[in-house]
Design a protein around this motif. Structure first.
Motif, PDB file in Angstrom:
ATOM      1  N   SER A  87      65.286  57.948  68.309  1.00  0.00           N
ATOM      2  CA  SER A  87      64.418  56.772  68.202  1.00  0.00           C
ATOM      3  C   SER A  87      64.355  56.245  66.769  1.00  0.00           C
ATOM      4  O   SER A  87      63.361  55.639  66.375  1.00  0.00           O
ATOM      5  CB  SER A  87      63.014  57.111  68.707  1.00  0.00           C
ATOM      6  OG  SER A  87      62.464  58.152  67.923  1.00  0.00           O
ATOM      7  N   THR A  88      65.388  56.475  65.987  1.00  0.00           N
ATOM      8  CA  THR A  88      65.417  56.036  64.603  1.00  0.00           C
ATOM      9  C   THR A  88      65.371  54.517  64.503  1.00  0.00           C
ATOM     10  O   THR A  88      66.091  53.824  65.214  1.00  0.00           O
ATOM     11  CB  THR A  88      66.674  56.562  63.895  1.00  0.00           C
ATOM     12  OG1 THR A  88      66.614  57.985  63.906  1.00  0.00           O
ATOM     13  CG2 THR A  88      66.777  56.077  62.482  1.00  0.00           C
ATOM     14  N   THR A  89      64.502  54.020  63.614  1.00  0.00           N
ATOM     15  CA  THR A  89      64.400  52.591  63.369  1.00  0.00           C
ATOM     16  C   THR A  89      64.601  52.319  61.882  1.00  0.00           C
ATOM     17  O   THR A  89      64.451  53.215  61.053  1.00  0.00           O
ATOM     18  CB  THR A  89      63.029  52.035  63.793  1.00  0.00           C
ATOM     19  OG1 THR A  89      62.008  52.661  63.025  1.00  0.00           O
ATOM     20  CG2 THR A  89      62.784  52.236  65.274  1.00  0.00           C
ATOM     21  N   ALA A  90      64.927  51.065  61.566  1.00  0.00           N
ATOM     22  CA  ALA A  90      65.088  50.657  60.172  1.00  0.00           C
ATOM     23  C   ALA A  90      64.746  49.180  60.040  1.00  0.00           C
ATOM     24  O   ALA A  90      65.118  48.386  60.904  1.00  0.00           O
ATOM     25  CB  ALA A  90      66.522  50.898  59.710  1.00  0.00           C
ATOM     26  N   PRO A  91      64.047  48.820  58.955  1.00  0.00           N
ATOM     27  CA  PRO A  91      63.833  47.398  58.696  1.00  0.00           C
ATOM     28  C   PRO A  91      65.112  46.831  58.085  1.00  0.00           C
ATOM     29  O   PRO A  91      65.618  47.361  57.092  1.00  0.00           O
ATOM     30  CB  PRO A  91      62.673  47.385  57.686  1.00  0.00           C
ATOM     31  CG  PRO A  91      62.794  48.693  56.977  1.00  0.00           C
ATOM     32  CD  PRO A  91      63.375  49.661  57.972  1.00  0.00           C
ATOM     33  N   ILE A  92      65.660  45.811  58.702  1.00  0.00           N
ATOM     34  CA  ILE A  92      66.914  45.222  58.216  1.00  0.00           C
ATOM     35  C   ILE A  92      66.707  43.714  58.100  1.00  0.00           C
ATOM     36  O   ILE A  92      66.284  43.062  59.053  1.00  0.00           O
ATOM     37  CB  ILE A  92      68.096  45.560  59.151  1.00  0.00           C
ATOM     38  CG1 ILE A  92      68.263  47.090  59.203  1.00  0.00           C
ATOM     39  CG2 ILE A  92      69.380  44.878  58.689  1.00  0.00           C
ATOM     40  CD1 ILE A  92      69.329  47.584  60.149  1.00  0.00           C
ATOM     41  N   ALA A  93      66.996  43.186  56.916  1.00  0.00           N
ATOM     42  CA  ALA A  93      66.799  41.762  56.652  1.00  0.00           C
ATOM     43  C   ALA A  93      67.985  40.943  57.132  1.00  0.00           C
ATOM     44  O   ALA A  93      69.130  41.426  57.166  1.00  0.00           O
ATOM     45  CB  ALA A  93      66.583  41.538  55.162  1.00  0.00           C
ATOM     46  N   LYS A  94      67.708  39.695  57.476  1.00  0.00           N
ATOM     47  CA  LYS A  94      68.758  38.764  57.882  1.00  0.00           C
ATOM     48  C   LYS A  94      69.811  38.693  56.769  1.00  0.00           C
ATOM     49  O   LYS A  94      69.482  38.599  55.585  1.00  0.00           O
ATOM     50  CB  LYS A  94      68.172  37.374  58.123  1.00  0.00           C
ATOM     51  CG  LYS A  94      69.207  36.368  58.565  1.00  0.00           C
ATOM     52  CD  LYS A  94      68.584  35.019  58.821  1.00  0.00           C
ATOM     53  CE  LYS A  94      69.678  34.045  59.241  1.00  0.00           C
ATOM     54  NZ  LYS A  94      69.133  32.722  59.501  1.00  0.00           N
TER      55      LYS A  94
END
Length: 62
Positions: free
Chosen positions: A35-42
């Motif tokens: 369930s790994t998540t990451a904030p990724i910018a456009k």
């Protein structure tokens, strides 16, 4: 409604490691057991996870 408003890509959009992010938000590794998540910018490039190419799924807008 602002005619200049940018349409967002839909939640659930999938992209692979090495592709460019079409939307800023929280992206999750598409894996039944992780369930790994990451904030990724456009505009950023999707990274590998655990040294492997993976599929990322948009789960939340920034």
């Amino acid at each position: 409604m602002d005619i200049y408003a940018r349409a967002k890509v839909p939640l659930g959009t999938k992209k692979r490691t090495g592709e460019t992010s079409p939307e800023s938000g929280v992206w999750k590794v598409d894996d039944l057991y992780d369930s790994t998540t990451a904030p990724i910018a456009k505009g950023n490039i999707f990274p590998p996870y655990k040294s492997k190419a993976v599929t990322w799924v948009l789960i939340q807008y920034a």
